[in-house]
Design a protein around this motif. Structure first.
Motif, PDB file in Angstrom:
ATOM      1  N   TRP A  11      -1.952  -1.903 -19.337  1.00 23.34           N
ATOM      2  CA  TRP A  11      -1.327  -1.273 -20.567  1.00 23.34           C
ATOM      3  C   TRP A  11      -1.644  -1.629 -21.759  1.00 23.34           C
ATOM      4  O   TRP A  11      -0.964  -0.357 -22.628  1.00 23.34           O
ATOM      5  CB  TRP A  11      -0.382  -2.358 -20.514  1.00 23.34           C
ATOM      6  CG  TRP A  11       0.957  -2.012 -19.315  1.00 23.34           C
ATOM      7  CD1 TRP A  11       0.299  -1.880 -18.534  1.00 23.34           C
ATOM      8  CD2 TRP A  11       2.180  -2.666 -19.047  1.00 23.34           C
ATOM      9  NE1 TRP A  11       1.640  -1.562 -16.775  1.00 23.34           N
ATOM     10  CE2 TRP A  11       2.114  -2.529 -17.501  1.00 23.34           C
ATOM     11  CE3 TRP A  11       3.435  -3.157 -19.565  1.00 23.34           C
ATOM     12  CZ2 TRP A  11       3.893  -2.747 -16.878  1.00 23.34           C
ATOM     13  CZ3 TRP A  11       4.468  -3.827 -19.262  1.00 23.34           C
ATOM     14  CH2 TRP A  11       4.808  -3.331 -18.066  1.00 23.34           C
ATOM     15  N   LYS A  12      -2.695  -1.453 -21.935  1.00 25.36           N
ATOM     16  CA  LYS A  12      -2.986  -1.972 -23.309  1.00 25.36           C
ATOM     17  C   LYS A  12      -2.107  -2.380 -24.353  1.00 25.36           C
ATOM     18  O   LYS A  12      -0.998  -2.674 -24.250  1.00 25.36           O
ATOM     19  CB  LYS A  12      -3.557  -0.430 -24.211  1.00 25.36           C
ATOM     20  CG  LYS A  12      -4.771  -0.438 -22.819  1.00 25.36           C
ATOM     21  CD  LYS A  12      -5.510   0.860 -23.691  1.00 25.36           C
ATOM     22  CE  LYS A  12      -6.400   1.618 -22.541  1.00 25.36           C
ATOM     23  NZ  LYS A  12      -7.751   2.291 -22.591  1.00 25.36           N
ATOM     24  N   MET A  13      -2.297  -1.574 -25.635  1.00 29.07           N
ATOM     25  CA  MET A  13      -0.915  -2.268 -26.159  1.00 29.07           C
ATOM     26  C   MET A  13       0.078  -1.167 -26.447  1.00 29.07           C
ATOM     27  O   MET A  13       0.576  -0.799 -27.683  1.00 29.07           O
ATOM     28  CB  MET A  13      -1.787  -1.941 -27.677  1.00 29.07           C
ATOM     29  CG  MET A  13      -0.823  -3.156 -29.000  1.00 29.07           C
ATOM     30  SD  MET A  13      -1.478  -3.734 -30.223  1.00 29.07           S
ATOM     31  CE  MET A  13      -1.278  -1.616 -31.231  1.00 29.07           C
ATOM     32  N   TYR A 164     -16.559  -1.270 -13.100  1.00 26.46           N
ATOM     33  CA  TYR A 164     -17.388  -0.386 -14.025  1.00 26.46           C
ATOM     34  C   TYR A 164     -16.368   0.854 -14.619  1.00 26.46           C
ATOM     35  O   TYR A 164     -15.329   1.363 -13.749  1.00 26.46           O
ATOM     36  CB  TYR A 164     -17.971  -0.023 -12.973  1.00 26.46           C
ATOM     37  CG  TYR A 164     -18.963   1.195 -13.218  1.00 26.46           C
ATOM     38  CD1 TYR A 164     -19.667   0.980 -14.048  1.00 26.46           C
ATOM     39  CD2 TYR A 164     -18.659   2.746 -12.787  1.00 26.46           C
ATOM     40  CE1 TYR A 164     -20.343   1.843 -14.536  1.00 26.46           C
ATOM     41  CE2 TYR A 164     -19.722   3.384 -13.552  1.00 26.46           C
ATOM     42  CZ  TYR A 164     -20.106   3.211 -14.346  1.00 26.46           C
ATOM     43  OH  TYR A 164     -20.608   4.288 -14.708  1.00 26.46           O
ATOM     44  N   GLU A 165     -16.108   0.804 -15.857  1.00 27.39           N
ATOM     45  CA  GLU A 165     -15.407   1.982 -16.578  1.00 27.39           C
ATOM     46  C   GLU A 165     -16.848   1.916 -17.519  1.00 27.39           C
ATOM     47  O   GLU A 165     -17.321   1.692 -18.718  1.00 27.39           O
ATOM     48  CB  GLU A 165     -14.696   1.029 -17.751  1.00 27.39           C
ATOM     49  CG  GLU A 165     -14.178   0.083 -16.669  1.00 27.39           C
ATOM     50  CD  GLU A 165     -12.365  -0.479 -17.234  1.00 27.39           C
ATOM     51  OE1 GLU A 165     -11.332   0.313 -17.204  1.00 27.39           O
ATOM     52  OE2 GLU A 165     -12.153  -0.920 -18.375  1.00 27.39           O
ATOM     53  N   PRO A 166     -16.575   3.498 -17.025  1.00 24.58           N
ATOM     54  CA  PRO A 166     -17.922   4.021 -18.144  1.00 24.58           C
ATOM     55  C   PRO A 166     -17.233   4.841 -19.368  1.00 24.58           C
ATOM     56  O   PRO A 166     -15.928   5.376 -19.272  1.00 24.58           O
ATOM     57  CB  PRO A 166     -18.169   5.334 -17.329  1.00 24.58           C
ATOM     58  CG  PRO A 166     -17.654   5.648 -16.281  1.00 24.58           C
ATOM     59  CD  PRO A 166     -16.874   4.284 -15.845  1.00 24.58           C
ATOM     60  N   ILE A 170     -12.924   6.660 -20.145  1.00 23.37           N
ATOM     61  CA  ILE A 170     -12.022   6.148 -20.803  1.00 23.37           C
ATOM     62  C   ILE A 170     -11.354   6.780 -21.933  1.00 23.37           C
ATOM     63  O   ILE A 170     -11.497   6.471 -22.994  1.00 23.37           O
ATOM     64  CB  ILE A 170     -11.878   4.667 -21.581  1.00 23.37           C
ATOM     65  CG1 ILE A 170     -12.583   3.221 -20.313  1.00 23.37           C
ATOM     66  CG2 ILE A 170     -10.497   3.425 -21.838  1.00 23.37           C
ATOM     67  CD1 ILE A 170     -13.756   1.879 -20.779  1.00 23.37           C
ATOM     68  N   GLY A 171     -10.097   6.910 -21.384  1.00 25.93           N
ATOM     69  CA  GLY A 171      -8.973   7.858 -21.817  1.00 25.93           C
ATOM     70  C   GLY A 171      -9.698   9.537 -22.194  1.00 25.93           C
ATOM     71  O   GLY A 171      -8.843   9.532 -23.204  1.00 25.93           O
ATOM     72  N   THR A 172     -10.230   9.929 -21.761  1.00 30.01           N
ATOM     73  CA  THR A 172     -10.856  11.007 -22.321  1.00 30.01           C
ATOM     74  C   THR A 172     -10.541  11.825 -21.053  1.00 30.01           C
ATOM     75  O   THR A 172     -10.928  13.454 -21.174  1.00 30.01           O
ATOM     76  CB  THR A 172     -12.498  10.739 -22.322  1.00 30.01           C
ATOM     77  OG1 THR A 172     -12.646  10.536 -21.043  1.00 30.01           O
ATOM     78  CG2 THR A 172     -12.886   9.998 -23.016  1.00 30.01           C
ATOM     79  N   GLY A 208     -11.362   4.452 -15.488  1.00 34.55           N
ATOM     80  CA  GLY A 208     -11.590   5.712 -16.704  1.00 34.55           C
ATOM     81  C   GLY A 208     -11.493   7.038 -15.730  1.00 34.55           C
ATOM     82  O   GLY A 208     -11.583   7.611 -15.012  1.00 34.55           O
ATOM     83  N   SER A 209     -10.183   7.463 -16.570  1.00 34.19           N
ATOM     84  CA  SER A 209      -9.874   8.512 -16.756  1.00 34.19           C
ATOM     85  C   SER A 209      -8.538   8.515 -14.694  1.00 34.19           C
ATOM     86  O   SER A 209      -9.317   9.533 -14.357  1.00 34.19           O
ATOM     87  CB  SER A 209      -9.964   9.515 -16.619  1.00 34.19           C
ATOM     88  OG  SER A 209     -10.312   9.529 -18.126  1.00 34.19           O
ATOM     89  N   VAL A 210      -8.784   7.563 -14.128  1.00 37.10           N
ATOM     90  CA  VAL A 210      -7.713   7.761 -12.694  1.00 37.10           C
ATOM     91  C   VAL A 210      -6.364   7.770 -12.447  1.00 37.10           C
ATOM     92  O   VAL A 210      -5.692   7.510 -13.411  1.00 37.10           O
ATOM     93  CB  VAL A 210      -8.643   6.305 -11.743  1.00 37.10           C
ATOM     94  CG1 VAL A 210      -7.514   6.237 -10.493  1.00 37.10           C
ATOM     95  CG2 VAL A 210      -9.133   5.844 -11.970  1.00 37.10           C
ATOM     96  N   GLY A 230      -5.477   2.777 -17.313  1.00 34.87           N
ATOM     97  CA  GLY A 230      -4.755   2.597 -18.055  1.00 34.87           C
ATOM     98  C   GLY A 230      -3.944   3.513 -18.527  1.00 34.87           C
ATOM     99  O   GLY A 230      -2.972   3.358 -18.151  1.00 34.87           O
ATOM    100  N   GLY A 231      -4.094   4.973 -18.757  1.00 34.16           N
ATOM    101  CA  GLY A 231      -3.105   5.896 -19.680  1.00 34.16           C
ATOM    102  C   GLY A 231      -2.262   6.370 -18.239  1.00 34.16           C
ATOM    103  O   GLY A 231      -0.687   6.157 -18.307  1.00 34.16           O
ATOM    104  N   ALA A 232      -2.779   6.294 -16.914  1.00 32.14           N
ATOM    105  CA  ALA A 232      -1.441   6.264 -15.391  1.00 32.14           C
ATOM    106  C   ALA A 232      -0.803   5.146 -15.286  1.00 32.14           C
ATOM    107  O   ALA A 232       0.060   5.418 -13.993  1.00 32.14           O
ATOM    108  CB  ALA A 232      -2.763   7.232 -14.594  1.00 32.14           C
TER     109      ALA A 232
HETATM  110  C1  PEP Z   1      -8.328   1.966 -19.194  1.00 30.57           C
HETATM  111  O1  PEP Z   1      -8.422   1.439 -20.245  1.00 30.57           O
HETATM  112  O2  PEP Z   1      -8.830   0.412 -18.383  1.00 30.57           O
HETATM  113  C2  PEP Z   1      -8.983   2.880 -18.855  1.00 30.57           C
HETATM  114  C3  PEP Z   1      -9.791   2.762 -17.568  1.00 30.57           C
HETATM  115  O3  PEP Z   1      -8.058   3.619 -19.315  1.00 30.57           O
HETATM  116  P1  PEP Z   1      -8.516   5.379 -18.456  1.00 30.57           P
HETATM  117  O4  PEP Z   1      -7.189   4.890 -16.876  1.00 30.57           O
HETATM  118  O5  PEP Z   1      -7.052   6.183 -19.641  1.00 30.57           O
HETATM  119  O6  PEP Z   1      -8.989   5.765 -19.076  1.00 30.57           O
END
Ligand code: PEP
Length: 248
Positions: A11-13, A164-166, A170-172, A208-210, A230-232
């Protein structure tokens, strides 16, 4: 070897008490899932999350922990405190913490060790920046990051979850292709095999943007055992649909 998939929401912040209640309710209503599902929430929401999810098969966790057990470390939260709130997981070494808080590979490894010592499973994040990928350094970077953790955890290395999070994904909205992700997951698995007899049973998540529309193709790759989202993860419908895309 078949590994039960795991999908974790980071959820991040983000969040508020009413928004969290609605999100958790949406996830609870969608059960059962064929994979393991967890949410990693901001510290102040752990207590309420624990109450809401208690008795369900959903798991919860945090997004960071201290390397220390206790003491004069203002603002820090120890793994033992997370354990008291029933945390099953803690994310360590997220690229936002490596970048914004200058966390070193060794600090990340020490956090993973502190978590395991209290029975909390660390989700250890590794990943290269765009500049590193373009310079052909992806393999060297992720191996260096994972190696610090393997050497610190020694015989317990098999108990962590790796993500593994390129960083560039992330968030892009720019996810790695399934082939790009699988290639890195395979080399991480090989590195784990050299370190622990449990490597084939260990989960390596992709993050990473899943999104609902790319989750199943990513999760169909042989070494991708689920996702760190993250976002989703902030919209129940999207998160649930990603959980449904996980393979058994
Ligand atoms: C994350 O913050 O770990 C992440 C993968 O974010 P997002 O899914 O938004 O790219």
């Amino acid at each position: 070897m078949s590994r039960r998939s795991l999908v974790v929401g980071n959820w991040k912040m983000h969040g508020s008490r009413p928004a969290n209640a609605a999100l958790l309710d949406g996830i609870l209503q969608a059960r059962p899932f064929t994979c393991d599902v967890a949410v990693c929430v901001p510290f102040p929401y752990l207590s309420e999350t624990a109450v809401t999810l208690a008795g369900s098969d959903l798991r919860w966790g945090a997004q960071d922990c201290s390397v220390h057990e206790q003491g004069a470390y203002t603002g820090e939260v120890s793994a033992g405190m997370l354990a008291e709130f029933g945390c099953r997981y803690v994310i360590v070494g997220h690229s936002e913490r490596r970048a914004l808080h200058a966390e070193s590979d060794q600090q990340v490894a020490d956090k993973a060790k502190a978590a395991l010592a209290k029975g909390v499973t660390p989700i250890v994040c590794v990943g290269e920046t765009l500049a590193q990928r373009e310079a052909g350094q992806t393999e060297a970077v992720v191996k260096r990051q994972l190696s610090a953790v393997i050497h610190t955890l020694t015989h317990c290395a098999g108990e962590m979850v790796v993500a593994y999070e390129p960083v560039w994904a992330i968030g892009t909205g720019l996810s790695a292709t399934p082939e790009q992700a699988q290639a890195v997951h395979a080399l991480l698995r090989a590195q784990l095999r050299a370190a622990t007899p449990h490597a084939d049973g260990m989960k390596i998540l992709y993050g990473g943007s899943v999104k609902p529309d790319n989750a199943s193709v990513l999760f169909s790759m042989p070494d991708i055992d689920g996702g760190l989202i993250g976002g989703a993860a902030l919209k129940a419908a999207d998160f649930v649909s990603i959980c449904r895309a996980a393979r058994l």
